[in-house]
Design a protein around this motif. Structure first.
Motif, PDB file in Angstrom:
ATOM      1  N   LEU B 215       0.838  -1.197   0.000  1.00 50.47           N
ATOM      2  CA  LEU B 215       0.000   0.000   0.000  1.00 50.47           C
ATOM      3  C   LEU B 215       0.872   1.245   0.000  1.00 50.47           C
ATOM      4  O   LEU B 215       2.002   1.226   0.476  1.00 50.47           O
ATOM      5  CB  LEU B 215      -0.888   0.025   1.245  1.00 50.47           C
ATOM      6  CG  LEU B 215      -1.808  -1.172   1.458  1.00 50.47           C
ATOM      7  CD1 LEU B 215      -2.530  -1.020   2.778  1.00 50.47           C
ATOM      8  CD2 LEU B 215      -2.797  -1.287   0.325  1.00 50.47           C
ATOM      9  N   GLN B 216       0.306   2.314  -0.541  1.00 46.49           N
ATOM     10  CA  GLN B 216       0.928   3.625  -0.428  1.00 46.49           C
ATOM     11  C   GLN B 216      -0.126   4.598   0.070  1.00 46.49           C
ATOM     12  O   GLN B 216      -1.306   4.468  -0.278  1.00 46.49           O
ATOM     13  CB  GLN B 216       1.421   4.092  -1.791  1.00 46.49           C
ATOM     14  CG  GLN B 216       2.839   3.672  -2.095  1.00 46.49           C
ATOM     15  CD  GLN B 216       3.299   4.239  -3.407  1.00 46.49           C
ATOM     16  OE1 GLN B 216       2.519   4.363  -4.344  1.00 46.49           O
ATOM     17  NE2 GLN B 216       4.570   4.568  -3.490  1.00 46.49           N
ATOM     18  N   PHE B 217       0.291   5.529   0.880  1.00 49.11           N
ATOM     19  CA  PHE B 217      -0.620   6.542   1.376  1.00 49.11           C
ATOM     20  C   PHE B 217      -0.072   7.911   1.026  1.00 49.11           C
ATOM     21  O   PHE B 217       1.112   8.081   0.740  1.00 49.11           O
ATOM     22  CB  PHE B 217      -0.777   6.439   2.890  1.00 49.11           C
ATOM     23  CG  PHE B 217      -1.243   5.109   3.361  1.00 49.11           C
ATOM     24  CD1 PHE B 217      -2.523   4.670   3.067  1.00 49.11           C
ATOM     25  CD2 PHE B 217      -0.404   4.273   4.077  1.00 49.11           C
ATOM     26  CE1 PHE B 217      -2.961   3.429   3.486  1.00 49.11           C
ATOM     27  CE2 PHE B 217      -0.839   3.031   4.506  1.00 49.11           C
ATOM     28  CZ  PHE B 217      -2.122   2.612   4.212  1.00 49.11           C
ATOM     29  N   GLY B 245       7.876   5.188  -0.888  1.00 50.72           N
ATOM     30  CA  GLY B 245       7.984   4.052   0.014  1.00 50.72           C
ATOM     31  C   GLY B 245       6.696   3.253   0.025  1.00 50.72           C
ATOM     32  O   GLY B 245       5.686   3.658  -0.535  1.00 50.72           O
ATOM     33  N   VAL B 246       6.762   2.125   0.687  1.00 54.22           N
ATOM     34  CA  VAL B 246       5.667   1.157   0.663  1.00 54.22           C
ATOM     35  C   VAL B 246       5.500   0.580   2.061  1.00 54.22           C
ATOM     36  O   VAL B 246       6.472   0.380   2.775  1.00 54.22           O
ATOM     37  CB  VAL B 246       6.006   0.019  -0.334  1.00 54.22           C
ATOM     38  CG1 VAL B 246       5.069  -1.147  -0.164  1.00 54.22           C
ATOM     39  CG2 VAL B 246       5.975   0.524  -1.761  1.00 54.22           C
ATOM     40  N   LEU B 247       4.247   0.372   2.447  1.00 54.78           N
ATOM     41  CA  LEU B 247       3.960  -0.429   3.641  1.00 54.78           C
ATOM     42  C   LEU B 247       3.131  -1.618   3.170  1.00 54.78           C
ATOM     43  O   LEU B 247       2.220  -1.452   2.366  1.00 54.78           O
ATOM     44  CB  LEU B 247       3.135   0.360   4.647  1.00 54.78           C
ATOM     45  CG  LEU B 247       3.815   1.421   5.488  1.00 54.78           C
ATOM     46  CD1 LEU B 247       2.777   2.090   6.391  1.00 54.78           C
ATOM     47  CD2 LEU B 247       4.911   0.826   6.337  1.00 54.78           C
ATOM     48  N   GLN B 251       2.066  -5.045   7.797  1.00 57.37           N
ATOM     49  CA  GLN B 251       3.009  -4.163   8.478  1.00 57.37           C
ATOM     50  C   GLN B 251       2.294  -2.915   8.993  1.00 57.37           C
ATOM     51  O   GLN B 251       2.512  -2.481  10.127  1.00 57.37           O
ATOM     52  CB  GLN B 251       4.080  -3.782   7.461  1.00 57.37           C
ATOM     53  CG  GLN B 251       5.270  -3.083   8.008  1.00 57.37           C
ATOM     54  CD  GLN B 251       6.213  -2.675   6.892  1.00 57.37           C
ATOM     55  OE1 GLN B 251       5.877  -2.764   5.708  1.00 57.37           O
ATOM     56  NE2 GLN B 251       7.384  -2.230   7.257  1.00 57.37           N
ATOM     57  N   ALA B 252       1.409  -2.369   8.166  1.00 55.29           N
ATOM     58  CA  ALA B 252       0.674  -1.174   8.576  1.00 55.29           C
ATOM     59  C   ALA B 252      -0.196  -1.486   9.790  1.00 55.29           C
ATOM     60  O   ALA B 252      -0.252  -0.702  10.744  1.00 55.29           O
ATOM     61  CB  ALA B 252      -0.185  -0.669   7.423  1.00 55.29           C
ATOM     62  N   HIS B 293      -4.730  -6.863  -4.407  1.00 57.13           N
ATOM     63  CA  HIS B 293      -3.656  -6.563  -5.358  1.00 57.13           C
ATOM     64  C   HIS B 293      -2.645  -5.556  -4.832  1.00 57.13           C
ATOM     65  O   HIS B 293      -1.490  -5.590  -5.238  1.00 57.13           O
ATOM     66  CB  HIS B 293      -4.250  -6.007  -6.651  1.00 57.13           C
ATOM     67  CG  HIS B 293      -5.113  -6.987  -7.375  1.00 57.13           C
ATOM     68  ND1 HIS B 293      -4.641  -7.786  -8.365  1.00 57.13           N
ATOM     69  CD2 HIS B 293      -6.413  -7.324  -7.230  1.00 57.13           C
ATOM     70  CE1 HIS B 293      -5.610  -8.561  -8.817  1.00 57.13           C
ATOM     71  NE2 HIS B 293      -6.704  -8.298  -8.139  1.00 57.13           N
ATOM     72  N   GLY B 294      -3.078  -4.645  -3.972  1.00 57.03           N
ATOM     73  CA  GLY B 294      -2.183  -3.571  -3.579  1.00 57.03           C
ATOM     74  C   GLY B 294      -1.991  -2.611  -4.742  1.00 57.03           C
ATOM     75  O   GLY B 294      -2.444  -2.867  -5.858  1.00 57.03           O
TER      76      GLY B 294
END
Lengths: 387, 357
Positions: B215-217, B245-247, B251-252, B293-294
Motif C-alpha cells: 500500500l501507499q498513502f 515508500g511502501v507499507l 506491516q501497517a 492486489h495492492g
C-alpha cells in the motif's frame, strides 16, 4: 524512450549491495561464505564464537551443533558449557549494561546472543519495524526465515556445488538466465539462496515469476516477500535499472512441466522478452546451468484433463505423487551442480532492443550456452543420486 | 511552466465540492493566498458545520454542477478545481446510483460548462490511483503511462476511468487550457477521515487470507499542497501523487498496533455486505480489490515537475497512528518490555541450571 540517461546512472552508481548488512546477516545465518563447495556436514554455526575455553563436557558439543535453533535443547547444551569472552551484541539488549543480574559475569555466550537476536527479530516483526521495497521485497524476513530453510535443502539435502561465481557481477545490474526444471520450481529458490550465501558480495537474486504464481494466495505473498515479481518488461527493467541482480527462467512452465524422459533438454525460450529487457538497460546476461533439478520430482506422466479442471499448466504423476499423499511432496535427494557461465555483454546493443533479429540471436546464444554447459555438468555427475 | 512562478496565478478560482473536507481546506488555502483574488466554493449541499470556520473568506454558492455554465462565464473564472468526487457509496444519500451521478455525470456537466467558459485557463481534476485498475499481470509499480489491463470491479475505480476519459476529451477540445489530473493515493493523516482511515482505526482489522498487499498513502496536507500549487501555478499533465515508500498491509496493521483477522476472499464480499447493511463501514469491491492486489505508483514525474516530494508513506501513516492511538491493542513499548522480560527469564533459568550442574 530506450535511452534514458538515468538508467545509466543508476546502473553504475548503485553502491555495492550493502556489504555491511550482508556481512552481518551472513554471520547471523551461521554460514561461512566461501569454503569448500558443498560442505557436507552441517558446519557449526558461528565457528568464531565457539567456546574456546574448557568445556565441562565436551561430549555434549555435537548435540548442540546438530540441533540448530531448538531453543530448549540449546539452552541445556549451553548451560553445561563453559563460557566465552564477548559482550552481548548491541541492538538486541539496549542500555542493559551488565545484562541481567543472573548472568552478568558471562553475558556473551553464543546461545544467549542467538536467543536475544531471535527475540529482537520477533519484536521487529510484531511491531512492523522493517522495510519493504516497492516490489514487496522484505530482506529482514528473507534472511531470517526463508534462506535458512532453503539452505538446509540445498546444502544438506541436495549437496549443491556452485561454480563460476566470478561470472556474476559483484555490483550493479545483471540478468541471470537459467534452465527450469523439477515439476515444482525449487531451482529458482535454490539459485537465489546459493547466490546469497556463496557469492562474494552476497547478492540477492530478484526472481521473475509467472502470473500464475501471483494469482495464488499465500504463494504470491511468499514470492513477493522473497524478492520476486511478475515477469513483465516494466518490472524487469525497473529492477535492472535499480542495479539489482534479476533471475529469469525463459522456459517457464514448459521447462518445469516437462516429462522425466525430456530431462535436460532445453525448451523453447518464448519471445525473448528477457533479452530486450537486458538490451534496454544495457545489462550483461549471465547464463546459468542447473543440474539436479530434474530428478527431484521425476514426472512420469501429465494428466491433462485434471490439469485443465484445476486450471493448472500440468498435473504431475511422479513415483511418489500422488500415491504417497503428502509424503510425495518430499523431493528426491539428487546431487545438484550449478554453473554460472561468462556474462554476455549487451551494452553495445542498446539501440537494438526492438530488433527481433538481434533479440532472437542473443536468446539462441544464451540457450546454446546453457545447453552445452548442462551436457558438461552431466558428464561430471554420472550418478544423479551420487555423493 | 517554471515551478514556483507566480506570474500565472489565476484571479478567480472555482472550487467544487467545498462541502467536504478536501474542498473546504483547498478553498481556505487558496483564499489565504494573496496571488488569488477571489475564491468561489460550489457545492449543492451546505458545508459541514465543522468546516464553516475554514470557509469564512470563501464565497459560497449552493449550486448543482449542471447549472455551473452561467457562473463560469458571468464571473470570468480563470481556474476550476474539481474535487467533488464521492469515493464510496453512502446509503443515506442514494447509494451507488447517487455516487455515479455525482462522479460521472457531475464531471461531464462541469467539463461541458468549462468548455464554454472563454476566460478559463486552468483545470485541476482530482483523480485516484484506482485509475490503473487491478490485474494479476500488472507491473509492481505503475507509471503515468501504464494502461489499465482490466476494468476494475469497484464502482469508484470505474468512475475514475470514465472521468479521466472525459478529461482527455476536454484536453482535445480546449488545448489552450492547462489541464492537470492528479492521481492521488489513499489519503491518510492526523485529520483525514476516509473509508481507509476508519478501517485502520478499528481495533480488529479484517484482511484477506493469503494476501498482503503493498500500500501507499498520501498525507492529506501534501495532497492539499499539490492541489494548491496546481491551481496557482502552471503544471499541465497527469501526475501520480503518493508518499514514497511502501507499507505492506500486515506491516501497517502492526505499526498501528491493531490485530489482523484474515478472512477468506469469497467470504469477504459477504462480510462487507453485512457490515454495510448494519451501517458499519462502507467497504466495497474497491477496497477488496485494493486489499488483494495492492497498488504502488511511481512519483518521479511529480517530483520533477513540482520539485516537491510528499512525506513518505511510512511517515504519513505514523501521523495517522498518533491520532488514533485509542484502539491500540499492542504498543511498541509493550513489545519491547515483553522482549526484555522473556530474555531475562531465559537468562535466569539458564544460570540456575548452570549453577546446579
Amino acid at each position: 524512450m530506450s535511452s534514458t540517461p538515468e538508467r545509466w546512472d543508476a546502473r553504475f552508481d548503485v553502491p555495492p549491495t550493502g556489504s555491511g548488512p550482508d556481512a552481518e546477516s551472513a554471520r547471523r545465518n551461521g554460514h561461512r561464505p566461501v569454503t569448500a563447495p558443498a560442505a557436507r556436514p552441517p558446519a557449526p554455526p558461528e565457528p568464531a564464537d565457539e567456546p574456546d575455553t574448557s568445556a565441562d563436557e565436551p561430549t555434549t558439543r555435537p548435540v548442540a551443533k546438530k540441533t540448530v535453533a531448538k531453543k530448549t535443547v540449546a539452552k541445556k547444551a549451553v548451560a553445561k558449557k563453559a563460557v566465552v569472552r564477548q559482550a552481548v551484541a548491541g541492538s538486541a539488549t539496549p542500555g542493559n549494561g551488565p545484562s541481567g543480574s543472573a548472568v552478568g559475569d558471562r553475558p556473551g555466550d553464543q546461545w544467549d546472543r542467538r536467543v536475544a537476536r531471535g527475540l529482537a527479530f520477533l519484536r521487529r516483526r510484531l511491531a512492523g519495524d522493517y522495510e519493504v521495497d516497492e516490489f514487496g521485497f522484505d530482506p529482514d524476513l528473507t534472511d531470517a526465515v526463508f534462506h535458512p530453510l532453503v539452505r538446509v535443502l540445498y546444502r544438506d539435502w541436495f549437496r549443491t556445488e556452485v561454480g563460476g561465481l566470478e561470472h556474476v557481477p559483484a555490483e550493479g545490474a545483471g540478468l541471470v538466465v537459467g534452465n527450469h526444471s523439477g515439476t515444482v520450481a525449487l531451482d529458482a529458490l535454490i539459485l537465489s539462496a546459493a547466490l546469497r550465501d556463496r557469492h562474494p558480495s552476497h547478492r540477492y537474486l530478484r526472481l521473475l515469476g509467472a502470473d500464475l504464481v501471483f494469482r495464488m494466495p499465500v504463494v504470491s505473498e511468499l514470492a513477493r516477500k522473497t524478492g520476486g515479481t511478475v515477469a513483465c518488461n516494466p518490472d524487469a527493467e525497473r529492477l535492472l535499472g535499480n542495479g539489482e541482480l534479476v533471475g529469469v527462467f525463459p522456459e517457464g512452465f514448459k521447462g518445469i512441466g516437462k516429462l522425466y524422459s525430456d530431462r535436460y533438454k532445453l525448451q523453447r525460450f518464448g519471445r525473448g522478452g528477457f533479452v530486450s529487457a537486458a538490451l534496454r538497460t544495457g545489462t550483461p546476461i549471465v547464463p546459468v546451468a542447473i543440474v539436479g533439478g530434474e530428478e527431484i520430482y521425476p514426472m512420469l506422466a501429465d494428466i491433462k484433463p485434471l490439469a485443465r479442471l484445476l486450471k493448472l499448466p500440468y498435473f504431475p504423476v511422479t513415483p511418489t505423487f500422488p500415491w504417497l499423499g503428502p509424503l510425495g511432496m518430499v523431493p528426491l535427494p539428487s546431487k545438484w551442480l550449478i554453473e554460472f557461465c561468462p556474462p554476455i555483454p549487451t551494452a553495445h546493443l542498446r539501440d537494438s532492443a526492438d530488433d527481433p533479429l538481434v533479440v532472437f540471436n542473443l536468446a539462441d546464444q544464451v540457450r546454446e550456452t546453457i545447453q552445452q554447459t548442462l551436457h558438461k555438468l552431466l558428464e561430471r555427475r554420472p550418478d544423479p543420486f551420487g555423493p | 511552466m517554471t515551478p514556483g512562478g507566480t506570474s500565472g496565478a489565476p484571479g478567480v478560482v472555482v472550487v467544487t465540492g467545498v462541502g467536504r473536507f478536501l474542498g473546504a481546506n483547498l478553498a481556505a488555502r487558496l483564499a489565504a493566498d494573496p496571488r488569488i483574488e477571489r475564491v468561489i466554493g460550489v457545492d449543492p449541499a451546505p458545508p459541514n458545520p465543522e468546516l464553516a470556520d475554514l470557509l469564512s473568506d470563501v464565497e459560497l454558492v449552493r449550486l448543482d454542477l449542471d447549472s455551473l455554465g452561467g457562473l463560469l462565464i458571468d464571473l470570468d473564472v480563470d481556474a476550476v478545481a474539481h474535487l467533488a468526487l464521492v469515493t464510496a457509496p453512502d446509503q443515506q444519500h442514494g447509494g451507488r446510483a447517487a455516487m455515479k451521478e455525482q462522479n460521472v455525470i457531475g464531471t461531464m456537466q462541469l467539463l461541458a460548462a468549462a468548455q464554454r467558459a472563454p476566460r478559463l485557463r486552468r483545470l485541476v481534476v482530482r483523480s485516484s490511483t484506482a485509475a490503473y485498475g487491478v490485474s494479476f499481470r500488472d507491473p509492481a509499480v505503475f507509471t503515468e503511462e501504464t494502461e489499465p489491463r482490466e476494468v476494475p470491479r469497484g464502482g469508484f475505480g470505474r468512475d475514475i476511468l470514465d472521468i479521466e476519459g472525459y478529461v482527455r476529451g476536454f484536453r482535445r477540445r480546449r488545448p489552450e487550457v492547462t489541464a492537470t489530473v492528479l492521481r492521488f493515493a489513499p489519503f491518510i493523516g492526523y485529520t483525514a477521515d476516509t473509508t481507509l482511515t476508519r478501517y485502520f482505526a478499528q481495533p480488529v482489522v479484517p484482511t484477506i487470507f493469503g494476501r498482503d498487499p503493498r500500500l501507499q498513502f498520501l498525507h492529506i496536507d501534501d495532497a492539499l499542497t499539490v492541489l494548491h500549487r496546481s491551481v496557482a501555478e502552471e503544471h499541465p499533465g497527469t501526475f501520480n501523487v503518493a508518499g514514497p515508500g511502501v507499507l505492506s498491509l500486515s506491516q501497517a496493521i502492526r505499526r498501528a498496533g491493531r490485530v489482523a483477522v484474515p478472512v477468506l476472499e469469497p467470504g469477504l464480499a459477504g462480510v462487507a455486505a453485512v457490515a454495510r447493511t448494519l451501517g458499519f463501514g462502507r467497504y466495497g469491491l474497491d477496497q477488496v480489490d485494493l486489499f488483494v492486489h495492492g497498488r504502488v505508483v511511481d512519483t518521479t514525474r511529480l517530483e520533477r515537475e513540482f520539485g516537491f516530494t510528499p512525506r513518505s508513506t511510512a511517515a504519513a501513516f505514523d501521523d495517522f497512528v498518533r491520532a488514533h492511538h485509542g484502539g491500540v491493542v499492542v504498543t511498541r513499548d509493550q513489545l519491547a518490555a515483553a522482549e526484555q522480560l522473556v530474555l531475562e527469564s531465559i537468562r535466569q533459568v539458564r544460570s540456575t541450571v548452570r549453577e546446579r550442574s
